[in-house]
Design a protein around this motif. Structure first.
Motif, PDB file in Angstrom:
ATOM      1  N   ALA A  87      29.742  17.511 -39.825  1.00 59.76           N
ATOM      2  CA  ALA A  87      30.337  16.191 -40.008  1.00 59.76           C
ATOM      3  C   ALA A  87      29.535  15.352 -40.991  1.00 59.76           C
ATOM      4  N   ASP A  88      28.210  15.449 -40.926  1.00 61.28           N
ATOM      5  CA  ASP A  88      27.367  14.694 -41.854  1.00 61.28           C
ATOM      6  C   ASP A  88      27.580  15.178 -43.284  1.00 61.28           C
ATOM      7  N   ARG A 155      32.291   7.947 -32.350  1.00 65.70           N
ATOM      8  CA  ARG A 155      31.981   9.349 -32.065  1.00 65.70           C
ATOM      9  C   ARG A 155      30.537   9.480 -31.601  1.00 65.70           C
ATOM     10  N   PRO A 156      30.288  10.232 -30.534  1.00 66.38           N
ATOM     11  CA  PRO A 156      28.955  10.302 -29.924  1.00 66.38           C
ATOM     12  C   PRO A 156      27.972  11.109 -30.761  1.00 66.38           C
ATOM     13  N   ARG A 285      32.751  17.354 -23.869  1.00 63.67           N
ATOM     14  CA  ARG A 285      33.722  16.342 -24.292  1.00 63.67           C
ATOM     15  C   ARG A 285      33.394  15.874 -25.713  1.00 63.67           C
ATOM     16  N   ALA A 286      32.110  15.679 -25.994  1.00 61.17           N
ATOM     17  CA  ALA A 286      31.708  15.266 -27.339  1.00 61.17           C
ATOM     18  C   ALA A 286      32.024  16.352 -28.367  1.00 61.17           C
ATOM     19  N   TRP A 290      34.340  15.896 -31.802  1.00 61.64           N
ATOM     20  CA  TRP A 290      33.925  16.193 -33.171  1.00 61.64           C
ATOM     21  C   TRP A 290      34.756  17.321 -33.778  1.00 61.64           C
ATOM     22  N   ALA A 291      35.180  18.275 -32.958  1.00 59.40           N
ATOM     23  CA  ALA A 291      36.032  19.350 -33.482  1.00 59.40           C
ATOM     24  C   ALA A 291      37.357  18.787 -33.983  1.00 59.40           C
ATOM     25  N   LYS A 292      37.898  17.807 -33.245  1.00 60.79           N
ATOM     26  CA  LYS A 292      39.146  17.181 -33.683  1.00 60.79           C
ATOM     27  C   LYS A 292      38.916  16.341 -34.934  1.00 60.79           C
TER      28      LYS A 292
END
Length: 298
Positions: A87-88, A155-156, A285-286, A290-292
């Motif tokens: 993501a980064d 987002r966590p 859950r986190a 992030w996958a979504k």
């Protein structure tokens, strides 16, 4: 789509390479990871006993053991870290972070293990079960507190546990110190956000000094007793800390982040006896969040 399924094909395609291989793990070969993962997700989403899992996910013992194993050996955390790196690299992380905690009631079925009580120790060793199982007694009864750090997009980034009566301010250095996002292209992991926002519970000289020493802009209001004490001391009280009221209005992202987490009933109420497995469910859950968010990004 079946209500028993949560992961899309594109999301599973991103998670599948990150799942452990049977070749690297002792014991019997793993059954289908996707079916087991969906079973773990279903249990936390519905908040049911493990024994009541639908047969379509396979034996409930297999689903439970897989989750217990991956929670205790760091697999869920490793997958979370890898997704944060992706993501980064894709520019999806906004480094204006917010910190807070939420108290979750522990169900009576999750509180019947012997435990050492009376302390306010927080669960920072993620691979060792704490003596109090991260369960404490607060105004709400037997409770567990989730301490989290999220970015400006809800987002966590960091998830830690503590007993319900534990304070937020003493936990802040642990939460911020746990922020570590490796870079895919090499180099030092990113550990420093641009700005950190918290409510009055995090207003202390120690926390402000820690942020100042690390070059992080603090957006934390003063408590009324701190204001009164500073004014009473006159010039010796020093100047008031800078506070950006406009930026502080965006701190509600952490509250909204908790709302997303608690859509899974097994997180909103703690049914797990072990802190390891309960935190594993929160980290999972986190992972799904992030996958979504990553979607079809390369």
């Amino acid at each position: 789509m079946s209500r028993a399924a949560v992961l899309s094909d594109s999301e599973w395609a991103r998670l599948e390479p990150l799942m452990p291989s049977s070749k690297n793990c002792p014991g019997r070969p793993f059954q289908d990871h996707r079916r087991i993962l969906e079973g773990i997700i279903y249990r936390y989403r519905a908040g049911i006993p493990w024994r009541d899992l639908p047969e379509s996910f396979g034996p409930w013992q297999t689903v439970w053991k897989r989750h217990r194993r991956f929670s205790g050996d760091g697999t869920w955390d490793a997958i979370m870290t890898r997704l944060l790196s992706q993501a980064d690299a894709a520019g999806l992380i906004d480094w204006e972070v917010s910190v807070d905690s939420t108290v979750n009631r522990a169900h009576q079925h999750g509180t019947n293990l012997p435990r050492t009580t009376g302390g306010t120790s927080n669960y920072t060793n993620l691979l060792t079960e704490p003596a109090d199982h991260a369960i404490g007694r607060s105004r709400g009864g037997l409770t567990t507190k989730i301490h989290a750090l999220c970015d400006a997009n809800l987002r966590p980034l960091v998830i830690l546990l503590g007993p319900g009566q534990g304070g937020d301010s003493p936990m802040f250095p642990e939460v911020l110190g746990s922020l570590r996002v490796p870079r895919l292209g090499g180099g030092r992991p990113r550990t420093t956000p641009d700005r950190a926002m918290g409510d009055k519970a995090y207003s202390s000289k120690a926390n402000r000094k820690m942020l100042r020493d690390r070059g992080i802009h603090a957006v934390i209001p003063e408590r009324s007793d701190q204001v009164a004490n500073r004014k009473r001391r006159g010039q010796a009280g020093g100047r008031p800390p800078t506070f950006d009221k406009v930026s502080y209005k965006r701190r509600n992202v952490i509250e909204r982040c908790f709302e997303v987490f608690k859509q899974w009933r097994g997180i909103a109420t703690r049914y797990d006896k072990l802190a390891l497995t309960y935190r594993g469910g929160v980290v999972l859950r986190a992972i799904i969040i992030w996958a979504k968010a990553l979607g079809d990004t390369p």
